[in-house]
Design an enzyme around this catalytic site. Structure first.
Site, PDB file in Angstrom:
ATOM      1  N   PRO A  71       0.824  -1.209   0.000  1.00  0.00           N
ATOM      2  CA  PRO A  71       0.000   0.000   0.000  1.00  0.00           C
ATOM      3  C   PRO A  71       0.861   1.264   0.000  1.00  0.00           C
ATOM      4  O   PRO A  71       1.873   1.321   0.706  1.00  0.00           O
ATOM      5  CB  PRO A  71      -0.821  -0.116   1.296  1.00  0.00           C
ATOM      6  N   ASP A 115      14.727   2.076   5.524  1.00  0.00           N
ATOM      7  CA  ASP A 115      13.824   1.408   4.574  1.00  0.00           C
ATOM      8  C   ASP A 115      14.594   0.794   3.400  1.00  0.00           C
ATOM      9  O   ASP A 115      14.429  -0.393   3.086  1.00  0.00           O
ATOM     10  CB  ASP A 115      12.775   2.396   4.031  1.00  0.00           C
ATOM     11  N   ALA A 155      10.596   2.788  -1.168  1.00  0.00           N
ATOM     12  CA  ALA A 155      11.923   2.171  -1.247  1.00  0.00           C
ATOM     13  C   ALA A 155      11.870   0.872  -2.044  1.00  0.00           C
ATOM     14  O   ALA A 155      12.786   0.559  -2.818  1.00  0.00           O
ATOM     15  CB  ALA A 155      12.464   1.906   0.154  1.00  0.00           C
ATOM     16  N   ALA A 156      10.781   0.111  -1.905  1.00  0.00           N
ATOM     17  CA  ALA A 156      10.679  -1.173  -2.620  1.00  0.00           C
ATOM     18  C   ALA A 156      10.580  -0.942  -4.131  1.00  0.00           C
ATOM     19  O   ALA A 156      11.207  -1.662  -4.920  1.00  0.00           O
ATOM     20  CB  ALA A 156       9.476  -1.967  -2.115  1.00  0.00           C
ATOM     21  N   GLY A 206       7.007   0.683   3.368  1.00  0.00           N
ATOM     22  CA  GLY A 206       8.211   0.800   2.531  1.00  0.00           C
ATOM     23  C   GLY A 206       7.951   0.777   1.040  1.00  0.00           C
ATOM     24  O   GLY A 206       8.850   0.425   0.264  1.00  0.00           O
ATOM     25  N   SER A 207       6.757   1.187   0.636  1.00  0.00           N
ATOM     26  CA  SER A 207       6.418   1.095  -0.789  1.00  0.00           C
ATOM     27  C   SER A 207       7.398   1.885  -1.672  1.00  0.00           C
ATOM     28  O   SER A 207       7.853   1.383  -2.706  1.00  0.00           O
ATOM     29  CB  SER A 207       4.961   1.545  -0.960  1.00  0.00           C
ATOM     30  N   GLY A 253       3.392   3.063   5.348  1.00  0.00           N
ATOM     31  CA  GLY A 253       4.459   2.743   6.306  1.00  0.00           C
ATOM     32  C   GLY A 253       5.113   1.398   6.061  1.00  0.00           C
ATOM     33  O   GLY A 253       5.911   0.932   6.867  1.00  0.00           O
TER      34      GLY A 253
HETATM   35  C1  MEV Z   1       9.816   5.253   7.917  1.00  0.00           C
HETATM   36  O1  MEV Z   1       9.646   3.908   7.526  1.00  0.00           O
HETATM   37  C2  MEV Z   1      10.626   5.321   9.161  1.00  0.00           C
HETATM   38  C3  MEV Z   1      10.913   6.729   9.689  1.00  0.00           C
HETATM   39  O2  MEV Z   1      11.751   6.530  10.838  1.00  0.00           O
HETATM   40  C4  MEV Z   1      11.599   7.602   8.688  1.00  0.00           C
HETATM   41  C5  MEV Z   1      13.027   7.172   8.380  1.00  0.00           C
HETATM   42  O3  MEV Z   1      13.616   6.375   9.094  1.00  0.00           O
HETATM   43  O4  MEV Z   1      13.579   7.694   7.393  1.00  0.00           O
HETATM   44  C6  MEV Z   1       9.652   7.419  10.166  1.00  0.00           C
END
Ligand code: MEV
Length: 334
Positions: free
Chosen positions: A115, A166, A124-125, A121-122, A119
Site C-alpha cells: 500500500p 527502509d 523504497a521497494a 516501505g512502498s 508505512g
Molecule cells: C519510515 O519507515 C521510518 C521513519 O523513521 C523515517 C526514516 O527512518 O527515514 C519514520
C-alpha cells in the site's frame, strides 16, 4: 562477430524481459528516533512486494525509455518527467551509476502490492525493484550496497531526512539492526515469532510526519531527545532479546515504544484503536509501525491467536491485515 559495441546492441535487442522484485517492510521498534541517530529494528514482509519489469522496445528510437506504472496512472517518456519524480530518479540514477549513456529503447513497468503511504516501505521497494531490474537488464547487476545507496538517493526525494532504514532492509530482504553511520547489521532470529499487521487505510506521507517531528523537536529539544533516547534503549533491549531467542519481553517493549510514539505526536485515533483492539484480543504487544498518523500497526501474537487478533483488527476498522512469521530464512520471493 567482433564488431564491439553493435554486438552488444544486438544482444540487448534480443534480450527477453527482465524483472526484479522487492519486499515490503515493517519497523519492529525505533521509527523516527532512527532519524536522530538511534537504532531501529526492521524486517522484510514478503506477502507484499514491488515488481519492475524491463522490456525491450526495438521498434522505438534507441534511448526512449517509457515508464509505465498503472497504479499511479503513469505512462510517460522518461525525458518528460521532472527530476524530482521518484520513479524517474531511480531510472536516471541507475543509468548514471552504471555509465549507460546510450541505453536501448525500453519500457519499465512498475507494479506493487505494497500500500502506498502505509508505512510498509512502498517507495523504497519500488526504487530497489527498478534499480535491480534495469541494472541487470543492461548487463551490470549491482551489489546490495550500491542498490541500497541509489535507493537512498531516491528516498531523499520522498523526504528530506531519511534515516536509510527502509532502503537497507528492503535491499537486504533480511532482518536488520540499523543505526545511521554504523555498519549494517543483518541478524538472525533465534526463535521465530508471529506478527499481525493491521492497516488503518489512512494514507499518511512519511515526509509530512518526519517534517512535523523535526519542528516539534526544534521547539522542545529536551523532551524529544528524551523520547528518542528511551526508544533507542528499548530497541537495543529488543535486539538482544530477539538475538538471544528470548522473545517473551518483546511485547512489553513494543507497547512501551508505542506510548513513546503517542507522546511524540505521531499516532492517530485510528492507530490507537487498532493497537488497543489487538491487545484486548490477546496480542502480547502492539504499536504503530512506520511514520504513523495513518498507515499500519503491528501486533506480536502467539501463532494460535493470529486469526483472532486479525479478526479483532478488522472489527476495529482495519481495511486489511497480514499475518507474517518473522524468521531469518524468509525464502525466495515468489
Ligand atoms: C519510515 O519507515 C521510518 C521513519 O523513521 C523515517 C526514516 O527512518 O527515514 C519514520
Amino acid at each position: 562477430l567482433g564488431n564491439g559495441g553493435s554486438d552488444r546492441f544486438l544482444y540487448l535487442l534480443a534480450m527477453p524481459a527482465i524483472f526484479a522484485k522487492a519486499p515490503g517492510k515493517i519497523i519492529l521498534l525505533g521509527e523516527h528516533a532512527v532519524v536522530y541517530g538511534q537504532p531501529a529494528i526492521a524486517v522484510p514482509v514478503n506477502q507484499v512486494q514491488a515488481k519492475a519489469m524491463v522490456t525491450p522496445n526495438p521498434q522505438n528510437q534507441p534511448g526512449l525509455i517509457i515508464l509505465d506504472a498503472p497504479q499511479i496512472h503513469l505512462l510517460a517518456d522518461l525525458n518528460g518527467l521532472p527530476s524530482n519524480h521518484p520513479l524517474a530518479a531511480a531510472v536516471r540514477l541507475t543509468l548514471a551509476h552504471i555509465g549507460a549513456a546510450h541505453p536501448p529503447a525500453l519500457t519499465i513497468r512498475v507494479t506493487s502490492t505494497i500500500p502506498i503511504a502505509g508505512g510498509l516501505g512502498s517507495g523504497a521497494a519500488v526504487s530497489v525493484a527498478i534499480i535491480r531490474a534495469l541494472s541487470d537488464y543492461l548487463g551490470s547487476p549491482l551489489p546490495d550496497d550500491q542498490v541500497s545507496g541509489l535507493a537512498y538517493e531516491v528516498e531523499k526525494i520522498h523526504h528530506t531526512h531519511p534515516s536509510g532504514v527502509d532502503n537497507t532492509v528492503i535491499t537486504r530482504a533480511k532482518p536488520v539492526y540499523f543505526q545511521k553511520g554504523l555498519p549494517i547489521e543483518v541478524f538472525d532470529i533465534r526463535t521465530p515469532f508471529t506478527i499481525v499487521i493491521g492497516d488503518t487505510g489512512v494514507a499518511a506521507q512519511t515526509s509530512d510526519v518526519v517534517q512535523d517531528v523535526r519542528c516539534r523537536y526544534e521547539s522542545e529539544p529536551e523532551k524529544y531527545a528524551r523520547i528518542f533516547n528511551s526508544i533507542g534503549e528499548l530497541t537495543c533491549l529488543a535486539y538482544h532479546a530477539i538475538t538471544d531467542g528470548e522473545n517473551h519481553g518483546l511485547g512489553g517493549m513494543m507497547n512501551a515504544n508505542h506510548e513513546l510514539l503517542v507522546e511524540m505526536g505521531v499516532s492517530s485515533p485510528e492507530l490507537n484503536a487498532l493497537v488497543q483492539a489487538a491487545r484486548q484480543a490477546g496480542a502480547a504487544g502492539a504499536k504503530l509501525s512506520g511514520a504513523g498518523r495513518g498507515g499500519n500497526m503491528i501486533a506480536l501474537v502467539n501463532p494460535e491467536h493470529a486469526e483472532t487478533v486479525s479478526a479483532a483488527l478488522k472489527t476495529a476498522g482495519a481495511v486489511n491485515t497480514i499475518i507474517t512469521t518473522i524468521q531469518t530464512q524468509i525464502g525466495m520471493i515468489e
